[in-house]
Motif scaffolding. Structure first.
Motif, PDB file in Angstrom:
ATOM      1  N   ARG A 120      -9.554   8.826   6.384  1.00 34.11           N
ATOM      2  CA  ARG A 120     -10.040   7.509   6.670  1.00 34.11           C
ATOM      3  C   ARG A 120     -11.437   7.184   6.994  1.00 34.11           C
TER       4      ARG A 120
ATOM      5  N   PHE B 103     -12.861  -1.581  -0.690  1.00 33.79           N
ATOM      6  CA  PHE B 103     -11.808  -0.700  -1.316  1.00 33.79           C
ATOM      7  C   PHE B 103     -11.641  -1.084  -2.622  1.00 33.79           C
TER       8      PHE B 103
ATOM      9  N   ARG C 277       0.868  -1.084   0.116  1.00 37.37           N
ATOM     10  CA  ARG C 277      -0.117   0.054   0.067  1.00 37.37           C
ATOM     11  C   ARG C 277       0.777   1.189  -0.088  1.00 37.37           C
TER      12      ARG C 277
ATOM     13  N   GLY D  92      -2.611  -3.715  -1.740  1.00 38.31           N
ATOM     14  CA  GLY D  92      -3.732  -4.074  -1.033  1.00 38.31           C
ATOM     15  C   GLY D  92      -4.447  -2.894  -0.113  1.00 38.31           C
ATOM     16  N   SER D  93      -5.431  -2.995   0.297  1.00 43.84           N
ATOM     17  CA  SER D  93      -6.040  -1.993   1.453  1.00 43.84           C
ATOM     18  C   SER D  93      -5.427  -2.119   2.804  1.00 43.84           C
TER      19      SER D  93
ATOM     20  N   GLY E 233     -15.843   1.984  -3.677  1.00 42.39           N
ATOM     21  CA  GLY E 233     -14.539   1.894  -3.088  1.00 42.39           C
ATOM     22  C   GLY E 233     -13.697   2.819  -3.603  1.00 42.39           C
ATOM     23  N   PHE E 234     -12.638   3.168  -2.737  1.00 38.03           N
ATOM     24  CA  PHE E 234     -11.619   4.306  -2.935  1.00 38.03           C
ATOM     25  C   PHE E 234     -10.967   3.986  -4.350  1.00 38.03           C
TER      26      PHE E 234
ATOM     27  N   VAL F  39     -13.983   7.114   5.683  1.00 36.84           N
ATOM     28  CA  VAL F  39     -14.929   6.616   4.899  1.00 36.84           C
ATOM     29  C   VAL F  39     -15.135   5.100   4.855  1.00 36.84           C
TER      30      VAL F  39
ATOM     31  N   ARG G 263       5.474   0.130   4.086  1.00 33.52           N
ATOM     32  CA  ARG G 263       4.576  -0.323   5.254  1.00 33.52           C
ATOM     33  C   ARG G 263       4.533  -1.991   5.409  1.00 33.52           C
TER      34      ARG G 263
ATOM     35  N   ARG H 171      -6.857  -3.456   5.100  1.00 31.83           N
ATOM     36  CA  ARG H 171      -8.017  -3.506   5.975  1.00 31.83           C
ATOM     37  C   ARG H 171      -8.141  -4.972   6.559  1.00 31.83           C
TER      38      ARG H 171
END
Lengths: 606, 317
Positions: free
Chosen positions: A169, A498, A11, A486-487, A504-505, A171, A17, A489
């Motif tokens: 975030r 997502f 991401r 990936g998101s 989704g964003f 959303v 990350r 989440r």
């Protein structure tokens, strides 16, 4: 940004990350089900449990000492209600509580069971209302302006108002920002009780509130101007911010007002120096100045061998994020033909991807039982919610994940591309998604070109000026394919929304000009909506499995990634990392779920 | 001299104005995205409402000339703005970080001179001997080996062979002088090594040129001691170009230490600027670049003025 060896998570962040999302504990993950007050669930609403803390007494370790970790980048802000960076949330997680959290287990694998954190009990009188009781013993930081006063429902509600207007975030949670998000409002009914009203039933609400990307509770003084949450912290969590120097690092000390005291935290504090350079971080680990993490997977085994028993490696669950290759949906795009999509998916040799980029065999040869798994787009970290494409249970559509060049050629010929199919493959040229992003993209492109029908034109572009503007959130309005991270989440519906909801964003299923409100895969969207509203745990699992089967059949995007568990190295004198199991092992969960239970030998204390 | 300095300062005003215009408009016009777009993308959200709020909060909604004038208006009052992300003022951050960068840069420069001048002189005096060849070879090697690569090798092999790692949690002089020295000596040394190579060759060339001058022959013929010949006649003339180079290099050293700051975890201006560039933190980029520009202008002026001290033949008109 924050940013790196195997690339389990992708991401875009300034920080890599992947290191942040690598887990710390041996374990898998399972379904975390939220049920109505009378439902059957692993996480029956009710009393929150205090985690057992066996205070180790043998071998010179026990309460006390400072754990030294490392961070790869600075944080833009300490305010979880407005920070845009992952690192900002990761720092906030040390000091601020969430309403709920994933339960930490000792002696068994964490399965995603949720428990109250700042909340002691909760009920759901109807499908769109949750009533939660704030923990009566929870107190704020003893320093001014919070002065150790009680955490109240007003703190929760006021903070949420700010979060709901400021935090990008939001959303994921706030319906006013995104119609797929559940929460319509969060109000204080009395001093200790919070009422959460939902815009629509959402069986995954509590898991969403456990999410490290979700809502953290700050004191009302942060809203009223008593202190600036961007530059200072006053929380109710296990740690207090003791010091911060930009570009140098953070020190946290044990919060004496923490509601889990005196059983936890065991440590006196945590030091988190910022070490952007990978070789420096590894040298610091080897010299014993960092106790945990900071070592790339590439070098981990050699370092482990060099340290001759002074270090241990545990396997954390695979990242919840999986690389995804999205298709352009402009009129005339070859990817409107499902045969083309299936063919390209079949050209990816996922086992070779695992072997090449994660090298599980090297770890197995060293006695660390690392295995590889295919993403669907869920990953194995979701436990029994993830349906293994290699299992007979997956069904016939698993063939679209199986490497088969001959079948791919047959499909391409049938689709009319016997003469050749050429398309561009756009990736971010930098390290936003991880250091080996370019190598992975080249590997996938090379695999696709194993079919002599396929010709790929690599299109690396700058993230800031091109990818972010033209491809991120474009809903397929581009030529060729893109490769996205990936998101990350931690709750399945958030992950699906997502990328695979038209709202989704970073929708990869159209929406807007391609397919309208229902997107290009309305059947998949219908299953997602069914999943969100389904409160029965077993039915939820079935629906999620059906989604994965339908996804494999329709191939709205390709998940080329194979993943392994994530190895994490730590010094021998650190206790608790191997003994406790945390869900998904995400870095932002560790400050609350793991570190309060960690202790260190006297030999590591300076 | 005061007149000269005043004239030079006045002449630099249009330069500074031009610099502000260039930095501001290039940032806003050439780069086809902005801070807010990055923030929203970083948060993995498509949220036009929050985006608009942020743009208003950051003053990015007016026309570009208006935004430019607002920024310049702040500059004139000594306000360099604040980071959109951290909310900390640029002045505050520079006060925190400049001492580290200046110390690192100056210290590295000192090391460069301490290495380069004696070696350059010896190499010149022993021209075309084995010592000369060895020293010149060493200088070329220093020149071509990137300092940051050397730094990484030192850390990696230090760790492999000696299980050693440099201290990494920065302490200032005031907090812990000994620890501060332990942290800063290695990056200073490594940062100073690389430019020493070209400096050696410059010193050698200049010394050789001066050694052939008549006045040096005269000084020797007069019976002056070798030390006196070199210190009073040779070095003072040979080092004039070195002064120029030092003056020109110093701003670059202060601004260009980002890689060493990153490797050694030092809270310098380079890292600050790099992080800001990555996230298009406009105010920080604009103001910091302006500060660097001013440092460059001032160092050029100081170099020019120092010439009148070093070379009495040079006078201001």
């Amino acid at each position: 940004m924050s940013r790196s060896g195997s690339g389990h998570h992708y991401r875009r962040h300034t920080v890599s990350r992947r290191a942040l999302l690598s887990g710390s504990v041996l374990g898998g993950a399972g379904l975390a089900a939220y049920a109505l007050a009378c439902g059957e669930s692993k996480s029956t609403p009710g009393a929150a449990t205090k985690v057992e803390t066996a205070i180790p007494q043998e071998e010179g370790h026990g309460p006390g000492g400072v754990l030294r970790l490392s961070a790869t980048a600075d944080a833009d802000s300490f305010d979880p209600h407005s920070t845009v960076s992952f690192r900002g949330l990761a720092i906030g997680a040390y000091v601020y509580d969430r309403l709920f959290k994933f339960k930490t287990f000792k002696g068994q694998v964490a399965d995603g069971t949720v428990e109250g954190n700042l909340v002691t009990k909760w009920e759901q009188p109807d499908r769109t209302t949750v009533v939660a009781t704030v923990r009566p013993e929870a107190k704020w930081d003893g320093r001014s302006p919070t002065n150790g006063r009680k955490v109240t429902a007003e703190d929760v509600a006021l903070g949420f108002e700010k979060y709901a207007t400021k935090q990008p975030r939001r959303v994921d949670l706030v319906n006013a920002a995104n119609s797929t998000a559940p929460i319509a409002s969060m109000k204080a009914i009395n001093e200790n009780t919070v009422e959460i009203k939902l815009a629509h039933p959402d069986a995954g609400l509590i898991e969403k509130l456990c999410s490290p990307f979700g809502y953290y509770v700050l004191p009302k003084d942060a809203v009223s101007g008593g202190f600036d949450p961007v530059t200072d912290m006053r929380g109710s969590g296990p740690w207090m911010l003791d010091g911060y120097r930009p570009s140098v690092g953070w020190t946290f000390k044990k919060n004496p007002n923490y509601w889990g005291a005196p059983q936890s935290p065991l440590l006196d504090g945590i030091e988190l120096p910022i070490i952007p350079d990978a070789s420096q971080a590894e040298a610091q680990f080897k010299a014993g100045r960092i106790h945990f993490g900071g070592v790339s997977e590439t070098n981990m085994l050699s370092l482990y061998a060099e340290l001759k028993g002074q270090a241990k490696i545990v396997l954390a669950p695979p990242s919840p994020s999986a690389i995804v290759i999205g298709f352009g949906w402009r009129p005339g795009s070859p990817f409107h033909d499902v045969r083309v999509r299936r063919a390209l998916s079949m050209l990816i040799d996922r086992d070779t991807v695992i072997d090449t980029f994660s090298e599980p065999k090297r770890f197995r040869d060293a006695g660390i039982g690392m295995q590889g798994y295919w993403a669907t787009p869920l990953t194995k970290t979701f436990g029994d919610q993830w349906l293994d494409p290699k299992s007979p249970e997956f069904g016939p559509h698993a063939k679209n994940y199986t490497h088969n060049v001959a079948e791919a050629n047959r499909l391409l010929d049938a689709a009319g591309y016997a003469g050749g199919l050429t398309f561009s493959y756009t990736i971010s040229a930098g390290n936003e998604f991880g250091r080996d992003w370019g190598r992975r993209a080249e590997a996938f492109a090379a695999m696709m070109q194993a079919s002599d029908r396929v010709k790929v034109r690599m299109n690396p572009v700058d993230f800031t000026t091109v990818y972010n503007k033209q491809y991120n959130g474009a809903q397929g309005d581009y030529d060729g394919v893109i490769m996205d991270g990936g998101s990350g989440r931690s709750e399945p519906s958030l992950l699906w929304i997502f990328h695979f909801s038209p709202k989704g964003f970073n929708s990869l299923v159209g929406g807007g000009k391609f397919g309208g409100d229902r997107g290009l895969f309305p059947e998949l969207l219908a299953l997602l909506e069914k999943y969100i509203a389904e409160f029965d745990r077993n039915e939820r699992k079935k629906v999620l499995h059906d989604m994965q089967r339908l996804y494999a059949d329709q191939v709205p995007a390709i998940n080329p990634q194979g993943q392994t568990e994530v190895p994490v190295i730590f010094h021998q004198g650190v206790h608790g990392v191997a003994e406790y199991s945390t869900y998904q092992g995400i870095d932002t969960l560790r400050p609350q779920e793991l570190y309060p239970l960690v202790s260190i030998d006297k030999s590591l204390r300076t | 001299m005061q007149t000269y300095i005043a004239q030079r300062l006045l002449l630099n005003v249009p330069t500074v104005i031009g610099l502000t215009v260039l930095v501001f408009f290039v940032l806003h016009l050439v780069i086809p995205t902005d801070t807010v777009d990055l923030m929203i993308a970083d948060a993995q959200a498509k949220d036009p409402e929050v985006a608009q709020q942020l743009r208003e909060e950051f003053g990015l909604t007016g026309s570009l000339p208006r935004q430019y004038l607002a920024w310049v208006g702040g500059l004139v009052q000594g306000d360099l703005g604040a980071s959109f992300y951290t909310k900390r003022s640029v002045v505050q951050e520079l006060k925190y970080r400049l001492p580290t960068s200046i110390e690192l840069g100056l210290g590295a420069l000192l090391i460069t001179l301490v290495i380069a001048i004696p070696i350059g002189i010896v190499s010149a005096v022993r021209q075309d001997t084995l010592a000369d060849y060895v020293l010149r070879g060493g200088a070329v090697l220093m020149d071509v080996i990137p300092g940051f690569w050397l730094a990484t090798l030192v850390i990696v092999f230090g760790s492999i062979w000696f299980s050693w790692a440099p201290a990494v949690t920065y302490r200032s002089w005031w907090q812990d002088p000994l620890e501060h020295v332990r942290i800063i000596y290695l990056p200073m040394l490594l940062l100073g090594l690389s430019p020493a190579g070209s400096m050696v060759r410059l010193v050698r060339t200049q010394v050789l040129e001066v050694l052939r001058e008549d006045y040096v022959r005269t000084a020797r013929a007069k019976g002056l001691a070798v030390y006196a010949v070199y210190s009073r006649h040779v070095l003072r003339n040979a080092l004039l170009p070195v002064v120029t180079l030092v003056g020109l290099r110093l701003p670059g050293l202060i601004a260009g230490t980002v890689i060493f700051e990153t490797i050694f975890g030092l809270p310098g201006v380079g890292r600050y600027l790099l992080d800001s560039i990555k996230r298009l933190d406009y105010q920080v980029i604009q103001s910091t670049n302006l500060v660097f520009g001013l440092i460059l202008i001032m160092s050029n002026l100081i170099v020019d003025v120092s010439y009148t001290v070093l070379d009495p033949r040079i006078k201001f008109r």
